[in-house]
Design a protein around this motif. Structure first.
Motif, PDB file in Angstrom:
ATOM      1  N   LEU A 610       0.721  -1.260   0.027  1.00 28.51           N
ATOM      2  CA  LEU A 610      -0.070   0.098   0.026  1.00 28.51           C
ATOM      3  C   LEU A 610       0.906   1.203   0.137  1.00 28.51           C
ATOM      4  CD1 LEU A 610      -2.672  -1.053   2.501  1.00 28.51           C
ATOM      5  CD2 LEU A 610      -3.027  -0.593   0.213  1.00 28.51           C
ATOM      6  N   ALA A 611       1.812   1.318   0.732  1.00 34.63           N
ATOM      7  CA  ALA A 611       2.761   2.396   0.635  1.00 34.63           C
ATOM      8  C   ALA A 611       3.445   2.513  -0.498  1.00 34.63           C
ATOM      9  CB  ALA A 611       3.888   2.202   1.973  1.00 34.63           C
ATOM     10  N   GLY A 612       3.927   1.439  -1.134  1.00 31.48           N
ATOM     11  CA  GLY A 612       4.492   1.488  -2.391  1.00 31.48           C
ATOM     12  C   GLY A 612       3.605   2.225  -3.362  1.00 31.48           C
ATOM     13  N   ALA A 613       2.235   1.994  -3.288  1.00 29.82           N
ATOM     14  CA  ALA A 613       1.200   2.802  -4.357  1.00 29.82           C
ATOM     15  C   ALA A 613       0.935   4.017  -3.880  1.00 29.82           C
ATOM     16  CB  ALA A 613      -0.135   1.876  -4.075  1.00 29.82           C
ATOM     17  N   GLY A 614       1.732   4.443  -2.906  1.00 35.76           N
ATOM     18  CA  GLY A 614       1.504   6.176  -2.576  1.00 35.76           C
ATOM     19  C   GLY A 614       0.556   6.232  -1.735  1.00 35.76           C
ATOM     20  N   ARG A 615      -0.004   5.121  -0.829  1.00 31.19           N
ATOM     21  CA  ARG A 615      -1.241   5.305   0.174  1.00 31.19           C
ATOM     22  C   ARG A 615      -0.507   5.536   1.680  1.00 31.19           C
ATOM     23  NH1 ARG A 615      -4.830   1.277  -2.999  1.00 31.19           N
ATOM     24  NH2 ARG A 615      -5.225   2.478  -4.606  1.00 31.19           N
ATOM     25  N   SER A 616      -1.076   5.780   2.464  1.00 31.61           N
ATOM     26  CA  SER A 616      -0.425   5.847   3.933  1.00 31.61           C
ATOM     27  C   SER A 616      -1.159   4.536   4.820  1.00 31.61           C
ATOM     28  CB  SER A 616      -0.919   6.993   4.595  1.00 31.61           C
ATOM     29  OG  SER A 616      -0.458   8.233   3.722  1.00 31.61           O
ATOM     30  N   PRO A 617      -0.315   3.729   4.996  1.00 30.78           N
ATOM     31  CA  PRO A 617      -0.916   2.538   5.946  1.00 30.78           C
ATOM     32  C   PRO A 617      -1.008   2.716   7.551  1.00 30.78           C
ATOM     33  CG  PRO A 617       1.475   2.142   5.192  1.00 30.78           C
ATOM     34  CD  PRO A 617       0.963   3.393   4.626  1.00 30.78           C
ATOM     35  N   LEU A 618      -2.000   2.286   8.015  1.00 27.95           N
ATOM     36  CA  LEU A 618      -2.123   2.368   9.653  1.00 27.95           C
ATOM     37  C   LEU A 618      -2.220   0.940   9.921  1.00 27.95           C
ATOM     38  CD1 LEU A 618      -4.122   5.632   9.802  1.00 27.95           C
ATOM     39  CD2 LEU A 618      -1.801   5.275  10.409  1.00 27.95           C
ATOM     40  N   HIS A 619      -2.110   0.642  11.363  1.00 24.58           N
ATOM     41  CA  HIS A 619      -2.264  -0.539  11.717  1.00 24.58           C
ATOM     42  C   HIS A 619      -2.956  -0.653  12.985  1.00 24.58           C
ATOM     43  CE1 HIS A 619       1.371  -2.118   9.423  1.00 24.58           C
ATOM     44  NE2 HIS A 619       1.790  -1.181   9.491  1.00 24.58           N
ATOM     45  N   LEU A 620      -3.926  -1.671  13.318  1.00 21.78           N
ATOM     46  CA  LEU A 620      -4.773  -1.734  14.104  1.00 21.78           C
ATOM     47  C   LEU A 620      -4.255  -2.997  15.088  1.00 21.78           C
ATOM     48  CD1 LEU A 620      -7.678  -1.012  15.655  1.00 21.78           C
ATOM     49  CD2 LEU A 620      -8.854  -2.434  14.006  1.00 21.78           C
ATOM     50  N   ASP A 660       4.254  10.892   8.266  1.00 22.24           N
ATOM     51  CA  ASP A 660       3.548   9.909   7.498  1.00 22.24           C
ATOM     52  C   ASP A 660       4.679   8.963   6.885  1.00 22.24           C
ATOM     53  OD1 ASP A 660       1.473   8.808   6.133  1.00 22.24           O
ATOM     54  OD2 ASP A 660       0.869  10.243   5.014  1.00 22.24           O
ATOM     55  N   ASP A 661       3.881   7.687   6.429  1.00 18.61           N
ATOM     56  CA  ASP A 661       4.848   6.639   5.872  1.00 18.61           C
ATOM     57  C   ASP A 661       5.618   7.360   4.747  1.00 18.61           C
ATOM     58  OD1 ASP A 661       4.890   3.713   5.265  1.00 18.61           O
ATOM     59  OD2 ASP A 661       4.728   4.679   3.380  1.00 18.61           O
ATOM     60  N   ARG A 662       7.102   6.868   4.773  1.00 20.76           N
ATOM     61  CA  ARG A 662       8.175   7.424   3.729  1.00 20.76           C
ATOM     62  C   ARG A 662       7.572   7.013   2.323  1.00 20.76           C
ATOM     63  NH1 ARG A 662      12.853   9.046   3.571  1.00 20.76           N
ATOM     64  NH2 ARG A 662      12.976   8.907   5.712  1.00 20.76           N
ATOM     65  N   ARG A 663       7.109   6.009   1.641  1.00 22.93           N
ATOM     66  CA  ARG A 663       6.793   5.898   0.520  1.00 22.93           C
ATOM     67  C   ARG A 663       5.522   6.739  -0.011  1.00 22.93           C
ATOM     68  NH1 ARG A 663       7.000  -0.626  -0.746  1.00 22.93           N
ATOM     69  NH2 ARG A 663       8.825  -1.128   0.702  1.00 22.93           N
ATOM     70  N   ALA A 664       4.721   6.914   1.005  1.00 25.32           N
ATOM     71  CA  ALA A 664       3.340   7.616   0.826  1.00 25.32           C
ATOM     72  C   ALA A 664       3.898   9.296   0.668  1.00 25.32           C
ATOM     73  CB  ALA A 664       2.577   7.652   1.728  1.00 25.32           C
ATOM     74  N   ALA A 665       4.980   9.760   1.396  1.00 29.98           N
ATOM     75  CA  ALA A 665       5.352  10.769   1.537  1.00 29.98           C
ATOM     76  C   ALA A 665       6.162  10.970   0.146  1.00 29.98           C
ATOM     77  CB  ALA A 665       6.111  11.179   2.586  1.00 29.98           C
ATOM     78  N   GLU A 666       7.075  10.317  -0.110  1.00 26.81           N
ATOM     79  CA  GLU A 666       7.643  10.475  -1.415  1.00 26.81           C
ATOM     80  C   GLU A 666       7.099  10.288  -2.630  1.00 26.81           C
ATOM     81  OE1 GLU A 666      10.703   7.283  -1.068  1.00 26.81           O
ATOM     82  OE2 GLU A 666      12.094   8.321   0.153  1.00 26.81           O
ATOM     83  N   ASN A 667       5.890   9.679  -2.653  1.00 26.20           N
ATOM     84  CA  ASN A 667       4.860   9.682  -3.898  1.00 26.20           C
ATOM     85  C   ASN A 667       4.384  11.137  -3.882  1.00 26.20           C
ATOM     86  OD1 ASN A 667       2.041   9.108  -4.823  1.00 26.20           O
ATOM     87  ND2 ASN A 667       3.242   7.665  -5.569  1.00 26.20           N
ATOM     88  N   VAL A 668       3.919  11.820  -2.837  1.00 23.46           N
ATOM     89  CA  VAL A 668       3.485  13.125  -2.847  1.00 23.46           C
ATOM     90  C   VAL A 668       4.502  13.928  -3.401  1.00 23.46           C
ATOM     91  CG1 VAL A 668       2.179  14.952  -1.656  1.00 23.46           C
ATOM     92  CG2 VAL A 668       1.433  12.603  -1.330  1.00 23.46           C
TER      93      VAL A 668
END
Length: 834
Positions: A610-620, A660-668
Motif C-alpha cells: 500500500l505504501a508503495g502505491a502512494g497510500r498511507s498505511p495504518l495498523h490496528l 507519514d509513511d515514507r513511501r506515501a510521502a515520497e509519492n506526494v
C-alpha cells in the motif's frame, strides 16, 4: 512611580508546595514596611501592604531574587500629541523609566503604545501618568475589545481641516499684502497710500498674531515645554521657526530702531505660511493615515449591527451585543452571518472570502461551523451561537492585525537611534547657520541669517522618518489580512523576506487533509466489520484528519461506531485507549513496535504494498494483537504544485517534513517536484530537521497545521499555520494562512518583500531628503551664487516629504497578487533542493 499605601497583589510563577510559599513570604516580609504578607498556592498570587518609600516593583524583584517569577503582562495605551519620530522616542523612554516596565514600543502611525511589564506591579494609571509627564496625553485601551481608533482619527482629521481653513483665510491677506507687488506693479504703493506703510505692517502683525495664537497654538503648547525640558521635537522646530520670524517682524514693526540699519524687514508671511503649510501636510497625513488603518475598520464593519434570534418560537431582532452563547439565530439569504456558531437547520452557500481570501462560496449544512460577518447567499440558516464579542473570529483577526500593525520591525531600531539625536542636531545646525551668516555675510546680515536659520529648522522636521516604517507595516498587514494572510506580529513580516528554505508538512498542508480510507484488510479469523467499528470508535476522539476518514468509512458502511471509554494521543505515533471493552491501538508501525506488539507478516507485507502505491498505511491492534491494516489516501491541494514551482523559481529551497509513511510521502513529494523529503518523523525530529535545513541554507520557514507541528512552527524562523488546522498550531505560528491554500505562502513572501522594499524606499527618501536639503536651507548654494531656500519653501518641502512617504506606503494596497516571489535566481542558496 510614587509609593502606594494600598494593598499590592500580583501573580507568582513557580510555586509548587508549602515550602515555596514560605520562601516567598519571607522574601516579601523583609521589605521595608511590608505587612499583611500572604501567598496563595491555589491562586498563585502574592499580596501584601507596602510601607512608604517601598515601590511595588521592589516586591517583584524580591520574589525573583527568591527564585520565582512574576509573569509578564501587556498594556496598550492610546497616545495623542505624537507628531514625529522624536516624540516616539520620548514616550518610549518615559514608559521604560516606570519601575516594573520591561519594554515599551510606540507606533507613530497608530498612536498606540504597547508596554510589557510585570503583571500586577504596574498600574495603567502609572503608565498614563508617565506619558503625560513627558508632555503627551494617554489613556489605556481595553484589551478585551479590538482597538479601533477610527473615530479618534476622524476627529483629529476634522480639527486639522478646520484649523487649516482658518489659517489659510487669515494668511491669505498677509501673503497678498507682502507679495502682491511682485505680481501687480504699483500694488504696494496703492496699499500704502490707503493704509500707510505702518498701517500695512500692523495689519500683517494682527493677522499673523491670530494665526499663531489660533491654528498655530498647538505647535507652541506642545513644542515649547519639550524645548524647555531639553527634549525638543518637531513641534519645537516649527515653534522656533515661525516664532522667530514673527518676533523679528514684530520688532521691525514696533521698534525698528532696535535692529541694525537696513535690516528691519518683515517676515510675517513666512511665519503664517509655515504654520499653514505644516497644517496642510498634517491634514493630508491624517487623511492618508486613516486609509492605512482601514483594514481593521473594514473588518469590524463586516459584523451586522443586529441579529434575528429565535425565542419562544418567534423571531426577535436584538442588538448584536445582546447575543448570548447558545442563542439560535436565523440568517436569511443576502444577510451577513450574525455570529460564530454551528448550523442547526437549513442549507446554503456562504461567502467566507473576508476570512479566507478565497472567493468560492462554502456549502453550509447542519453541523457546519459559521463565522460572524461572512455573507449568506442562497438559503436560510439557523445557527447556534458559539462565541460572541471579543471571542469571535472576526474580533480575533482584528486584534491580530492591530497587533501586527502596532509592532516594531528590527529595522526600526536604526531609525530610532538616529532620530533620537536628530532634532537637537538640527537646532545646533540652525544656530551654527545663524552665527555663520551673521559673522561672514555682508551687512546688514541679521535678516539673511534669520531666514536661513529658520529654513534649516523647518526643512529638517523628522516626520517622514517616523512614518517611514509603521505606515508600510500598517498598509502591508492590512492588505495581507484582506487576502486571508494574518501576521501575528510585524517582526514576522521582516523575517519572512529573508527566508531561504520552506519546509512543508504534508497532511492538511500540501494535501487536502481530508483523506479517505481506500483499503481495509483484517487478519484471518478477525471480523473486519467489528475491527473497523472499534478503530472508528477510538478515533472519534482524535482531531486528526485521518481519524475523521476512518470514522466516515465506518459510518458509510452502516456500522455502529461505539464511544471510547478512554483515549490518548501520542504525537507522531497514533492513538490508544479502551473501546467496546477492548484495548485498542491505531497508528504507525513504529507505534506497535514501541508498545511491543508483534506485527503480523502478511499484514506487514500488505502495508508495504500500500505504501508503495502512494497510500498511507495504518495498523490496528486489539488487546495486544495486530489484527488489521488500513490505508488512506489524501489528494494533493490544487494550488500546491504551483506554490512549490513559484518558490523554486524565486530562489527558495523546498522540503517536506512529515510523520507519514515514507513511501506515501515520497509519492506526494515526487508529484509536486520536492526532492528533499523527511518522513516518519516525530515532532522532535521535525525540529532537528529544521535546524539542519537552517545550517545548510539559511533562515527557514515551516508550514503546518496539526498539533504535532507546533514545536516545528515555534522552532522555524517564521512559522506559518494553515488556518483550517488546529488552534494549537495557529497559536504557535507567526503567520496564519486562513484559506489553507499553499499558494497563500507565495503571496505572504511576495508581500513581505514588497513591504520591506517599500520601507527601504521610504527611509532612503526621508534621510536623503534631509541630507540634501539641510545644506541648501543653510545657504550653501547661495554662497556660490546659487539659489536660497526660503522658510516658506522649506515648510512646503517638509510637508511634501511626509506625504510622499505615506503615498508610497499606500501603493502596497495593490501588492500581493498570485505571483512568484520577486527574487533573482542568483539568490538561490548553493545546493538548494529543487
Amino acid at each position: 512611580m510614587s509609593a502606594r499605601a494600598e494593598p499590592v497583589s500580583f501573580p507568582v510563577e513557580g510555586l509548587t508546595c508549602a515550602a515555596c510559599i514560605g520562601r516567598v513570604e519571607r522574601a516579601l516580609g523583609r521589605l521595608p514596611g511590608a505587612s499583611a504578607v500572604s501567598v496563595n498556592l491555589a491562586t498563585g498570587r502574592a499580596s501584601l501592604r507596602l510601607g512608604p518609600g517601598t515601590a511595588p516593583a521592589e516586591a517583584a524583584e524580591a520574589v525573583e531574587a527568591a527564585g520565582y517569577a512574576v509573569p509578564e503582562a501587556e498594556t496598550v495605551l492610546a497616545v495623542s500629541g505624537l507628531s514625529c519620530a522624536s516624540c516616539v522616542g520620548r514616550v518610549e523612554r518615559a514608559l521604560a523609566a516606570v519601575p516594573g516596565v520591561r519594554g515599551a514600543a510606540v507606533n507613530l502611525a497608530t498612536g498606540r503604545a504597547t508596554v510589557r511589564h510585570r503583571a500586577g506591579i504596574v498600574a495603567p494609571a502609572d503608565l498614563a501618568a508617565a506619558v503625560e509627564a513627558a508632555g503627551y496625553a494617554a489613556e489605556p485601551v481595553d484589551g478585551q475589545a479590538p482597538p479601533a481608533p477610527v473615530e479618534a482619527r476622524a476627529r483629529e482629521a476634522r480639527r486639522l481641516r478646520r484649523d487649516l481653513l482658518i489659517a489659510a483665510l487669515l494668511a491669505l491677506p498677509v501673503v497678498v499684502l507682502d507679495m502682491g507687488g511682485h505680481l501687480v506693479p504699483g500694488f504696494h504703493h496703492g496699499v500704502a497710500d490707503v493704509l500707510g506703510a505702518q498701517g500695512v505692517a500692523w495689519l500683517q502683525a494682527g493677522l499673523a498674531t491670530l494665526v499663531l495664537a489660533g491654528p498655530g497654538r498647538r505647535f507652541f503648547t506642545q513644542g515649547v515645554p519639550g524645548l524647555l525640558r531639553g527634549h525638543p521635537d518637531m513641534n519645537a522646530l516649527v515653534a522656533l521657526g515661525a516664532g522667530a520670524a514673527y518676533l523679528y517682524s514684530l520688532v521691525a514693526t514696533a521698534a525698528p530702531g532696535l535692529l541694525p540699519a537696513g535690516s528691519a524687514h518683515l517676515y510675517f508671511e513666512a511665519s503664517v505660511l509655515i504654520v499653514t503649510l505644516i497644517l496642510l501636510g498634517r491634514s493630508l497625513e491624517a487623511r492618508a493615515r486613516g486609509r492605512t488603518g482601514e483594514a481593521i475598520a473594514r473588518l469590524l464593519d463586516l459584523a451586522p449591527k443586529t441579529a434575528r434570534v429565535l425565542r419562544g418560537g418567534a423571531e426577535a431582532e436584538v442588538p448584536l451585543a445582546a447575543l448570548k452563547v447558545g442563542d439560535i439565530v436565523r440568517v436569511r439569504p443576502g444577510e451577513r452571518v450574525a455570529a460564530d456558531g454551528v448550523v442547526v437547520a437549513g442549507e446554503s452557500f456562504v461567502d467566507e472570502s473576508m476570512v479566507t481570501g478565497e472567493p468560492a462560496p462554502v456549502r453550509k449544512a447542519p453541523g457546519a461551523a459559521t463565522v460572524g460577518g461572512t455573507l449568506n447567499q442562497g438559503g436560510s440558516l439557523d445557527l447556534r451561537v458559539g462565541s460572541v464579542g471579543a471571542d469571535t473570529v472576526l474580533a480575533q483577526i482584528a486584534r491580530m492585525v492591530e497587533r501586527a500593525q502596532g509592532s516594531k520591525l528590527p529595522i526600526q531600531a536604526l531609525v530610532d537611534r538616529v532620530t533620537g539625536r536628530f532634532v537637537p542636531a538640527v537646532i545646533a545646525a540652525a544656530l551654527a547657520t545663524f552665527a555663520a551668516w551673521l559673522a561672514l555675510a555682508p551687512a546688514p546680515a541679521l535678516g539673511p541669517a534669520l531666514v536661513h536659520a529658520i529654513a534649516v529648522l523647518i526643512i529638517a522636521c523628522p516626520c517622514a522618518m517616523g512614518l517611514a516604517t509603521p505606515t508600510s507595516i500598517m498598509v502591508g498587514t492590512g492588505r495581507a489580512a484582506r487576502r486571508g494572510i494574518l501576521f501575528r506580529d510585524g517582526t514576522a513580516l521582516q523575517r519572512l523576506r529573508g527566508v531561504r528554505v520552506v519546509a512543508f508538512d504534508k497532511t492538511g498542508t500540501l494535501t487536502e487533509g481530508r483523506p479517505r480510507v481506500t483499503d481495509f484488510a483484517a487478519a484471518p479469523g478477525i471480523d473486519a466489520a467489528e475491527a473497523l467499528a472499534l478503530a472508528a470508535g477510538l478515533e472519534r476522539r482524535s482531531e486528526h484528519p485521518v481519524a475523521a476518514a476512518i470514522v466516515a468509512e465506518a459510518e458509510a458502511r452502516g456500522l455502529a461506531v461505539p464511544e471510547p471509554e478512554s483515549f490518548a494521543a501520542e504525537a507522531g505515533h497514533g492513538v490508544h485507549g479502551q473501546v467496546g471493552g477492548r484495548a485498542a491501538v491505531v497508528g504507525a508501525r513504529r507505534f506497535l513496535d514501541r508498545l511491543g506488539i508483534a506485527v503480523e507478516p502478511d499484514l506487514a507485507a500488505r502495508a508495504e504494498a500500500l505504501a508503495g502505491a502512494g497510500r498511507s498505511p495504518l495498523h490496528l491492534a486489539l488487546d495486544g494483537r495486530h489484527v488489521a491494516v488500513l490505508a488512506v489516501s489524501d489528494p494533493v491541494k490544487p494550488g500546491a504544485r504551483a506554490a512549490v514551482a513559484a518558490l523554486r523559481a524565486g530562489g527558495v529551497a523546498v522540503a517536506m517534513l512529515t510523520g507519514d509513511d515514507r513511501r506515501a510521502a515520497e509519492n506526494v513529494a515526487k508529484s509536486l517536484g520536492i526532492a528533499a523529503v523527511s518522513a516518519e518523523m516525530l515532532p522532535a525530529g521535525k525540529v532537528e530537521a529544521l535546524r539542519a535545513l537552517r545550517a545548510a541554507h539559511g533562515p527557514v520557514a515551516f508550514v503546518g497545521d496539526g498539533i504535532n507541528d507546533a514545536p516545528a512552527l515555534a522552532e522555524a524562523d517564521v512559522g506559518l499555520a494553515i488556518g483550517t488546522g488546529t488552534d494549537i498550531a495557529v497559536e504557535s505560528a507567526d503567520v496564519v494562512l486562513m484559506s489553507g491554500d499553499p499558494g497563500s505562502l507565495v503571496e505572504a513572501i511576495d508581500l513581505s518583500r514588497a513591504v520591506m522594499r517599500n520601507i527601504r524606499q521610504n527611509l532612503f527618501w526621508a534621510f536623503a531628503y534631509n541630507a540634501a536639503l539641510i545644506p541648501v536651507a543653510a545657504g550653501a548654494l547661495a554662497v556660490v551664487g546659487g539659489p536660497s531656500l526660503s522658510p516658506v519653501l522649506a515648510a512646503g518641502a517638509m510637508a511634501l516629504s511626509s506625504i510622499f512617504v505615506l503615498g508610497n506606503a499606500l501603493r502596497l494596497r495593490r501588492a500581493g497578487g498570485r505571483s512568484a516571489p520577486a527574487e533573482s535566481p542568483a539568490a538561490r542558496p548553493a545546493g538548494s533542493p529543487a
